[in-house]
Motif scaffolding. Structure first.
Motif, short mmCIF file in Angstrom:
data_model
loop_
_atom_site.label_atom_id
_atom_site.label_comp_id
_atom_site.label_asym_id
_atom_site.label_seq_id
_atom_site.Cartn_x
_atom_site.Cartn_y
_atom_site.Cartn_z
N PHE A 36 -94.31 -47.93 41.72
CA PHE A 36 -95.01 -46.80 41.13
C PHE A 36 -95.02 -46.95 39.61
CE2 PHE A 36 -94.99 -42.39 39.45
CZ PHE A 36 -96.25 -42.03 39.90
N LYS A 37 -96.22 -46.93 39.03
CA LYS A 37 -96.37 -47.15 37.59
C LYS A 37 -96.67 -45.88 36.81
CE LYS A 37 -96.18 -50.73 36.13
NZ LYS A 37 -95.00 -51.50 35.71
N GLY A 38 -96.96 -44.78 37.51
CA GLY A 38 -97.20 -43.53 36.80
C GLY A 38 -98.44 -42.82 37.27
N ALA A 39 -98.83 -41.80 36.51
CA ALA A 39 -99.99 -40.96 36.85
C ALA A 39 -101.17 -41.28 35.94
CB ALA A 39 -99.62 -39.48 36.73
N ILE A 40 -102.38 -41.04 36.46
CA ILE A 40 -103.61 -41.26 35.69
C ILE A 40 -104.43 -39.99 35.69
CG2 ILE A 40 -105.79 -42.52 35.58
CD1 ILE A 40 -104.50 -44.92 36.70
N ASP A 41 -104.76 -39.49 34.50
CA ASP A 41 -105.67 -38.35 34.33
C ASP A 41 -107.10 -38.90 34.36
OD1 ASP A 41 -107.29 -36.29 33.41
OD2 ASP A 41 -105.91 -35.65 31.84
N CYS A 42 -107.86 -38.55 35.38
CA CYS A 42 -109.20 -39.10 35.56
C CYS A 42 -110.30 -38.14 35.10
CB CYS A 42 -109.41 -39.47 37.03
SG CYS A 42 -108.38 -40.85 37.57
N SER A 43 -109.94 -37.10 34.39
CA SER A 43 -110.94 -36.13 33.95
C SER A 43 -111.95 -36.74 32.98
CB SER A 43 -110.26 -34.92 33.31
OG SER A 43 -109.46 -35.32 32.20
N ALA A 44 -111.57 -37.79 32.24
CA ALA A 44 -112.48 -38.43 31.29
C ALA A 44 -113.03 -39.75 31.85
CB ALA A 44 -111.75 -38.68 29.97
N LEU B 119 -103.95 -44.89 43.92
CA LEU B 119 -104.65 -46.12 43.59
C LEU B 119 -103.70 -47.29 43.77
CD1 LEU B 119 -106.30 -44.94 40.23
CD2 LEU B 119 -107.12 -44.57 42.55
N TYR B 120 -104.07 -48.28 44.59
CA TYR B 120 -103.25 -49.46 44.85
C TYR B 120 -103.96 -50.70 44.32
CZ TYR B 120 -100.71 -46.60 48.28
OH TYR B 120 -99.97 -45.63 48.90
N CYS B 121 -103.27 -51.46 43.49
CA CYS B 121 -103.82 -52.74 43.04
C CYS B 121 -103.46 -53.79 44.09
CB CYS B 121 -103.26 -53.13 41.68
SG CYS B 121 -103.94 -54.69 41.04
N ILE B 122 -104.44 -54.64 44.48
CA ILE B 122 -104.20 -55.65 45.50
C ILE B 122 -104.38 -57.07 44.96
CG2 ILE B 122 -104.84 -54.10 47.39
CD1 ILE B 122 -107.59 -55.40 47.43
N THR B 123 -104.56 -57.20 43.65
CA THR B 123 -104.79 -58.52 43.06
C THR B 123 -103.90 -58.71 41.84
OG1 THR B 123 -107.10 -58.47 43.79
CG2 THR B 123 -106.53 -60.06 42.08
N TYR C 224 -100.63 -46.15 41.32
CA TYR C 224 -100.84 -45.03 40.40
C TYR C 224 -101.25 -43.81 41.20
CZ TYR C 224 -100.78 -48.29 36.44
OH TYR C 224 -100.42 -49.21 35.51
N LYS C 225 -100.89 -42.63 40.69
CA LYS C 225 -101.25 -41.36 41.31
C LYS C 225 -102.21 -40.62 40.40
CE LYS C 225 -99.80 -39.30 45.18
NZ LYS C 225 -99.73 -40.00 46.47
N VAL C 226 -103.30 -40.08 40.97
CA VAL C 226 -104.27 -39.33 40.18
C VAL C 226 -103.71 -37.93 39.92
CG1 VAL C 226 -106.59 -38.35 40.12
CG2 VAL C 226 -106.21 -40.63 41.10
N SER C 227 -103.58 -37.58 38.65
CA SER C 227 -103.03 -36.26 38.30
C SER C 227 -104.12 -35.21 38.10
CB SER C 227 -102.17 -36.36 37.04
OG SER C 227 -102.94 -36.84 35.94
N VAL C 228 -105.30 -35.64 37.61
CA VAL C 228 -106.42 -34.73 37.38
C VAL C 228 -107.68 -35.38 37.94
CG1 VAL C 228 -107.76 -33.42 35.68
CG2 VAL C 228 -105.32 -33.86 35.28
N ALA C 229 -108.48 -34.62 38.69
CA ALA C 229 -109.66 -35.16 39.35
C ALA C 229 -110.71 -35.64 38.36
CB ALA C 229 -110.26 -34.11 40.29
#
Length: 390
Positions: A154-162, A197-201, A175-180
């Motif tokens: 787990f690397k942290g949260a991502i604010d996806c509002s922008a 969000l999972y990175c596979i590469t 990563y976990k999405v904190s804001v839609a």
């Protein structure tokens, strides 16, 4: 339980009685008396955490450094105590450079070469009971092992509002999405708070969805009850459920304009114009539902029919109360004709004459009509018209 074959330079504390709630690989503690949890019954042993606790039996004369006290401690065979070099301790006649000294015997005044040495090899390649990995070596080994197995980290949260780009990552980074919002730029997919969000590469660069989106997997948090559509669809087309799961929909090539109807016909949905629907309704209106009876002593009308047609009646006729699902105000016509001999007619309890007299016999070879209306309030089949062929 393990013997002190693989050891280390020191412990974090000799007074902590409760195991830490979030231990770190490579950390060690000297278990005091009356310890709790997984340390219960491990008094005087050394608790080394490496994906779980390993309890090490100390040997007499061993030295360890207690970090929270800033002291060296030694074990005399039954208990630990502070090491006092001023007490006249005598070292061995010779030793291997870098090896760890240990007490020789229980007197506390003589040291020997333990034959063990610290190792900074982060690969632990020597696989030796005489090499004691340092904390950094253990961490290096564990980090490399996790990275090689693409374990999820787990690397942290991502604010996806922008609508941010995907971050630089390796396979297994989570990563976990904190804001839609959207991920991978304004043209990326929609994500909701709680999505993962999972990175596979490995060595995936930061970038938008078109560039690095294939290196990522998005797991939605609201997948329960999600409905899956077809691979393609007709613009403006109607969707129908595919099967009985409630989770699949399909297109059926149906589109409806402002003036059209959608009708279930011959087992399939079809587009119908107003004129076609009117013709279908007219056909239904022009085809009354008829219950045909050829001479029966008892006739029971059904509410699902519009007319009861009784012909060639060869016995006295008893009209029983109607059956089925009644619709208030629904009409029913009963038509009766005998077989050339007049026949008596009797009525069950729900037949009620309204403004007419109920006929009690047929007229030979003449048709008789009874016009009835269902009165749901009184549970009566009101006979409101009687017509006899002249």
């Amino acid at each position: 339980m393990v013997q002190i074959g693989t050891f280390f330079s020191g412990v974090l504390s000799a007074s902590v009685t409760d195991p830490p709630s979030e231990p770190v690989n490579g950390n060690a503690y000297l278990v005091p008396d009356d310890a709790t949890g997984v340390w219960t019954g491990m008094d005087q042993k050394i608790a080394l955490y490496f994906f779980g606790y390993r309890f090490i039996d100390p040997f007499p004369g061993v030295l360890i450094y207690v970090a929270d006290l800033g002291q060296w401690w030694t074990y005399n065979g039954s208990s630990w105590g502070a090491y006092n070099p001023g007490a006249g301790v005598i070292g061995p006649g010779s030793s291997v450079s870098g090896n760890i000294p240990a007490f020789n015997g229980t007197g506390g005044d003589s040291l020997q070469d333990s034959g063990k040495a610290f190792s900074t090899d982060g690969t632990l390649s020597s696989d030796s009971d005489d090499k004691i990995p340092t904390e950094k070596a253990v961490k290096t080994y564990v980090d490399a092992l996790v990275a090689a197995q693409d374990s999820m980290v787990f690397k942290g949260a991502i604010d996806c509002s922008a609508n941010p780009n995907y971050p630089a990552a390796d396979a297994g980074h989570v990563y976990k999405v904190s804001v839609a919002g959207k991920i991978g730029g304004a043209s990326g997919p929609n994500v909701q708070a709680g999505d993962t969000l999972y990175c596979i590469t490995d060595s995936s660069a930061s970038g938008d969805h078109a560039t690095v989106g294939a290196n990522w997997v998005i797991v939605q948090v609201n997948i329960d009850g999600a409905v899956i559509g077809p691979a393609s669809s007709t613009d403006g087309g109607l969707a129908l459920f595919d099967g009985t799961t409630g989770k699949l929909v399909k297109g059926d090539g149906l589109t409806v304009s402002n003036d059209d109807f959608l009708q279930r016909k011959a087992g399939a949905w079809a587009n119908r114009t107003p004129a076609q629907v009117a013709a279908d309704l007219q056909a239904l209106i022009q085809a009354p539902r008829i219950q045909a009876v050829t001479s029966s002593a008892t006739v029971t009308p059904t509410f699902s029919d519009d007319m009861v047609k009784i012909t060639a009646q060869a016995a006295a006729l008893a009209l029983a109360n109607p059956t089925g699902t009644a619709v208030p105000g629904a009409g029913l016509v009963i038509r009766i004709k005998d077989n050339g001999t007049a026949r008596a007619i009797s009525y069950d309890t729900q037949y009620r004459a309204i403004g007419v007299t109920l006929p009690t016999t047929t007229v030979i070879n003449k048709t008789l009509y009874l016009g009835c209306i269902w009165n749901a309030d009184d549970t009566k089949l009101d006979v409101v018209a009687v017509a006899q062929e002249a």
